[in-house]
Structures are given as structure tokens and as C-alpha cells.
Motif scaffolding. Structure first.
Motif, short mmCIF file in Angstrom:
data_model
loop_
_atom_site.label_atom_id
_atom_site.label_comp_id
_atom_site.label_asym_id
_atom_site.label_seq_id
_atom_site.Cartn_x
_atom_site.Cartn_y
_atom_site.Cartn_z
N GLU A 57 0.91 -1.30 0.18
CA GLU A 57 0.04 0.03 0.08
C GLU A 57 0.86 1.19 -0.07
N PRO A 58 0.92 2.23 -0.99
CA PRO A 58 0.07 2.11 -2.30
C PRO A 58 0.72 1.16 -3.33
N PHE A 59 -0.20 0.56 -4.29
CA PHE A 59 0.55 -0.18 -5.19
C PHE A 59 0.02 0.26 -6.59
N VAL A 60 0.87 0.67 -7.37
CA VAL A 60 0.41 1.10 -8.70
C VAL A 60 0.54 0.05 -9.63
N GLU A 61 -0.56 0.14 -10.72
CA GLU A 61 -0.35 -0.94 -11.65
C GLU A 61 -0.44 -0.62 -13.00
N GLY A 86 16.91 -8.51 -9.55
CA GLY A 86 17.23 -7.39 -9.96
C GLY A 86 17.73 -6.38 -9.10
N PRO A 87 18.10 -5.03 -9.57
CA PRO A 87 19.04 -4.25 -8.68
C PRO A 87 18.11 -3.75 -7.41
N THR A 88 18.86 -3.21 -6.60
CA THR A 88 18.27 -2.65 -5.15
C THR A 88 17.19 -1.59 -5.46
N GLY A 89 16.03 -1.79 -4.78
CA GLY A 89 15.06 -0.81 -5.02
C GLY A 89 14.40 -0.46 -6.13
N CYS A 90 14.35 -1.75 -6.93
CA CYS A 90 13.69 -1.67 -8.36
C CYS A 90 12.10 -2.12 -8.09
N GLY A 91 11.81 -2.68 -6.97
CA GLY A 91 10.48 -3.26 -6.77
C GLY A 91 9.98 -4.57 -6.75
N LYS A 92 11.20 -5.28 -6.62
CA LYS A 92 10.78 -6.62 -6.51
C LYS A 92 9.90 -7.24 -5.42
N THR A 93 10.16 -6.62 -4.20
CA THR A 93 9.36 -7.07 -3.07
C THR A 93 7.90 -6.68 -3.17
N ALA A 94 7.55 -5.39 -3.77
CA ALA A 94 6.22 -4.97 -3.70
C ALA A 94 5.69 -5.85 -4.98
N LEU A 95 6.39 -6.35 -6.19
CA LEU A 95 5.75 -7.17 -7.00
C LEU A 95 5.50 -8.57 -6.51
N ASN A 170 12.41 -13.15 1.09
CA ASN A 170 13.17 -11.73 0.39
C ASN A 170 14.47 -11.98 0.73
N GLU A 171 15.48 -11.57 -0.42
CA GLU A 171 16.89 -11.43 -0.14
C GLU A 171 17.01 -12.92 0.14
N PHE A 172 16.94 -13.81 -0.57
CA PHE A 172 17.18 -15.11 -0.40
C PHE A 172 18.66 -15.52 -0.55
N GLU A 250 4.55 7.44 -11.59
CA GLU A 250 3.17 7.20 -10.98
C GLU A 250 3.49 6.37 -9.46
N ILE A 251 4.78 5.80 -9.50
CA ILE A 251 4.92 5.40 -8.17
C ILE A 251 5.37 6.27 -7.17
N VAL A 252 6.06 7.24 -7.49
CA VAL A 252 6.80 8.30 -6.72
C VAL A 252 5.41 9.28 -6.25
N ALA A 254 2.15 8.17 -6.09
CA ALA A 254 1.54 7.43 -5.22
C ALA A 254 2.23 7.51 -3.77
N HIS A 255 3.23 7.73 -3.53
CA HIS A 255 3.80 7.76 -2.29
C HIS A 255 4.02 9.24 -1.64
N VAL A 256 3.97 10.22 -2.65
CA VAL A 256 4.48 11.57 -1.97
C VAL A 256 3.33 12.64 -2.62
N THR A 283 14.18 3.13 -7.44
CA THR A 283 12.98 3.92 -7.29
C THR A 283 12.71 4.39 -5.67
N ARG A 284 13.22 3.43 -5.01
CA ARG A 284 13.35 3.88 -3.39
C ARG A 284 13.84 5.19 -3.27
N ALA A 285 15.01 5.56 -3.87
CA ALA A 285 15.67 6.60 -3.81
C ALA A 285 14.83 7.98 -4.11
N ALA A 286 14.31 7.45 -5.45
CA ALA A 286 13.25 8.47 -6.02
C ALA A 286 12.10 9.02 -5.14
N ILE A 287 11.51 8.02 -4.46
CA ILE A 287 10.68 8.29 -3.53
C ILE A 287 11.20 9.17 -2.29
N THR A 288 12.19 8.91 -1.58
CA THR A 288 12.56 9.38 -0.50
C THR A 288 13.25 10.97 -0.82
#
Ligand SMILES: Nc1ncnc2c1ncn2[C@@H]1O[C@H](COP(=O)(O)OP(=O)(O)OP(=O)(O)O)[C@@H](O)[C@H]1O
Length: 336
Positions: A57-61, A86-95, A170-172, A250-252, A254-256, A283-288
Motif C-alpha cells: 500500500e500504495p500499489f501502482v499498476e 534485479g537491482p536494489t530498490g527496483c520493486g521486487k518485493t512489492a511485485l 526476500n533476499e534469499f 506514478e509510483i513516486v 502514489a507515495h508523495v 525507485t526507493r531513492a526517487a521516493i525518498t
């Protein structure tokens, strides 16, 4: 004669009592076994979550998000465990969580790290549990026996396998590969071994609805712990990269809470820095950064952006000295 009859009744009576007492003790043992196998649930920390609870939450589709999620859920439907790389903060966990929720089965969440061993995945003995058993075979005489029974607690993998949940691990790649040996027979033979567990229920049959999604950072996947080839072979790999510009916007957004043009600037800067800098700008850096822009106002936009991104990215070079942060700032200034 009367004496005999009353003795018989008494004997029958005693017999009935002793049956009941045995039944009660069997019931107590069963209850204890149930309690032991669901000890986590009993303590209110069940690893099982309802699918609706794990939807990010939120989750952009956008199309890009839906298409990737469709690949994941498609492979799960084909009964293939999925490895998101995939690289850090690209959205793997959310997906992964969104795909898991989509299945409508309970979800079990696990985070990989060095401390994860087989017991942490499968289960362990959790000390002894005492209970008292009453024997009343002879009228007026009560014998109490104290029984100490070892308590076994199932950990997330056992619970997921037994309940037919979707395991999101996650992060197996951060966990010790030896811990994952138990996964081979889960995927190959549909059986989970619980090393350390004694008795006939040492193994658990894998529920037909059990599925697994694991995520790895691509750098760590290659570098931290090399996982066994035999295990990696059992997964299909879905490569996740940074989203397209529209999706990131859209992701940023949805968060800010920021006007569209300011979000656009943050996303443009993120993408420029991603291309130019040696550090990873996810993407996490973009949101922050957007959160920073929303709070620190009143400066010239470029300067504000550069200052905010320097703070956001500095932890990635922390420990390398103040000069390096200055260099980072100079590079950011140049790219924005
Ligand atoms: N579709 C989406 N909708 C809304 N937010 C998203 C979406 N995808 C990713 N995000 C957000 O982007 C950020 C990074 O996503 P996430 O944590 O899933 O990345 P990750 O690849 O798992 O990162 P890491 O490798 O560091 O674990 C998070 O703040 C997350 O909420």
C-alpha cells in the motif's frame, strides 16, 4: 450374592472411570501436540498472513507492472517456483507480495540473512513442556505422573508447506546456501524433511497449493553466497529492472504528495543519476528524494534537488570519507 453384584458394579464402575481417565489423558496429549505444532500461532506470531493483508500500500499498476506480475503468477500457476532478480530498490518485493496476494492463498514471509539456518526455516525444539496425568485406578487413591514432553515449533517453511501458502522469501541469496538443502526435496519430491524432529512425522507432505517466490539483488545473487546450482535450476528466473519513466512517475506520485511537475523533476533527476553515477539509484531513492523536496522548500529547484539527492545517496558511500561525499555532490550537480 448381593455382595458379588455390588462388587461387579464397583468393578464396572472402576473400569469406566479408568477408561475415561485414559481418554482424558489421550485428549490432553493430543491437545498438547496441537499446541506444540501451532506454537507460533498460539503466541500470536503466526507466520501466515491473509492475502489481502500483504498487498503493498500504495500499489501502482501500470502496464509494465501488470505484465511482470502476470509473468510471476503465470509461472506459479504452472507450479514453478519463481526467482525475481534485479537491482536494489527496483520493486521486487512489492511485485512479489502483489503476485502472492493475487493467488488468494495465505502468505508466509521470510527475510534472508546470515542467521537463517535450516532450523530457522523448518523448525526446532523449543524446550520441554510439562503436564500432569491423573491415574485413579483404585478408588480413593490418586496417582499423579508428571510427563515432560519436548515441544517442537514449526518455522515458516514448514507452516507454508503444510498449509499450501505462498512463500515470499526476500533476499534469499543472503542466507547460507546450506540452509536451503531442504528446499531441494520440497521442489523435487514434494516432501519437506524436518531434521531434528523425532518420530513418524519427521517429514511433511507438501500441500499441492504451496508455491514459492524468492527475490535476490542481482549483485548479491552473484556475490554474497553462491547458492547451489541444483537448487537454482529448480526456479524460473524473472529479471526485474527499473520501471519505465511513466511507471516511476506514478509510483513516486502514489507515495508523495507533490505537484506533478515537481515529481517529474525528481524522476528525471533519478533517471539521469542512475545513468551517470556509480552508485545504485533505485525507485526507493526517487521516493525518498521526493519526500525531501516536499519538506525542504524555498531554495532554487536545482540546488534543492542536488542537496536532497546528496543526502539520499550519501549512505551508499558512507565510510569512504567526506571528500567522497563532496565528489558525489559535484557529480550530482553536474548530472542534474
Ligand atoms: N508498483 C508499485 N507501486 C507502488 N510502490 C512501489 C511499486 N513498486 C515499488 N514500489 C516502491 O518502490 C520502493 C522500492 O520497492 P521494493 O522495496 O519492492 O524494491 P526491491 O527491489 O525489493 O528493493 P531491495 O532490493 O532493496 O529489497 C518501495 O518504497 C516500494 O513501495
Amino acid at each position: 450374592m448381593a455382595d458379588d453384584a455390588s462388587r461387579k458394579r464397583t468393578v464396572r464402575g472402576r473400569k469406566i472411570r479408568s477408561d475415561r481417565s485414559r481418554k482424558e489423558s489421550r485428549k490432553a496429549k493430543k491437545a498438547l501436540a496441537r499446541k506444540a505444532s501451532s506454537a507460533g500461532e498460539r503466541n500470536g506470531d503466526s507466520p501466515l498472513s491473509d492475502p489481502e493483508e500483504v498487498v503493498p500500500e500504495p500499489f501502482v499498476e501500470t502496464d509494465a507492472v501488470q505484465s511482470l506480475r502476470g509473468r510471476i503468477t503465470g509461472w506459479l500457476e504452472a507450479d514453478q517456483p519463481v526467482h525475481l532478480i534485479g537491482p536494489t530498490g527496483c520493486g521486487k518485493t512489492a511485485l512479489a507480495l502483489s503476485a502472492a496476494a493475487e493467488r488468494g492463498r495465505p502468505v508466509v514471509w521470510l527475510n534472508g540473512d546470515d542467521a537463517v539456518d535450516t532450523a530457522a526455516l523448518v523448525g526446532d525444539h523449543a524446550g520441554g513442556e510439562r503436564y500432569k496425568e491423573d491415574d485413579r485406578f483404585v478408588g480413593g487413591v490418586t496417582k499423579q505422573t508428571e510427563i515432560v514432553r519436548e515441544r517442537w515449533v514449526d518455522n515458516p517453511l514448514s507452516v507454508a508447506v503444510r498449509e499450501g501458502a505462498t512463500l515470499v522469501y526476500n533476499e534469499f541469496a543472503r542466507s547460507d546456501p546450506a540452509a536451503h538443502n531442504v528446499l531441494l526435496s520440497v521442489f523435487e519430491e514434494g516432501v519437506l524433511e524436518r531434521p531434528g524432529k523425532r518420530g513418524g512425522d519427521r517429514t511433511v507432505d507438501v500441500h499441492p497449493e504451496f508455491r514459492a517466490i524468492v527475490t535476490s539483488n542481482d549483485v548479491e545473487y552473484a556475490g554474497v553466497h553462491t547458492q547451489q546450482d541444483a537448487l537454482l535450476d529448480r526456479f524460473v528466473g524473472v529479471q526485474v529492472d527499473y520501471y519505465d519513466e511513466e511507471t516511476e512517475f506514478e509510483i513516486v506520485k502514489a507515495h508523495v504528495d507533490l505537484p506533478d511537475e515537481r515529481i517529474e523533476r525528481v524522476v528525471d533527476a533519478t533517471r539521469a543519476l542512475r545513468d551517470e553515477l556509480a552508485v545504485i539509484v533505485g525507485t526507493r531513492a526517487a521516493i525518498t528524494a521526493a519526500k525531501g523536496v516536499a519538506v525542504f522548500d524555498g531554495q532554487d529547484d536545482d540546488e534543492l534537488l542536488a542537496a536532497v539527492f546528496t543526502d539520499v545517496l550519501a549512505p551508499k558511500i558512507a565510510g569512504e570519507g567526506a571528500d567522497d561525499v563532496d565528489d558525489l555532490r559535484a557529480e550530482i550537480d553536474e548530472s542534474i
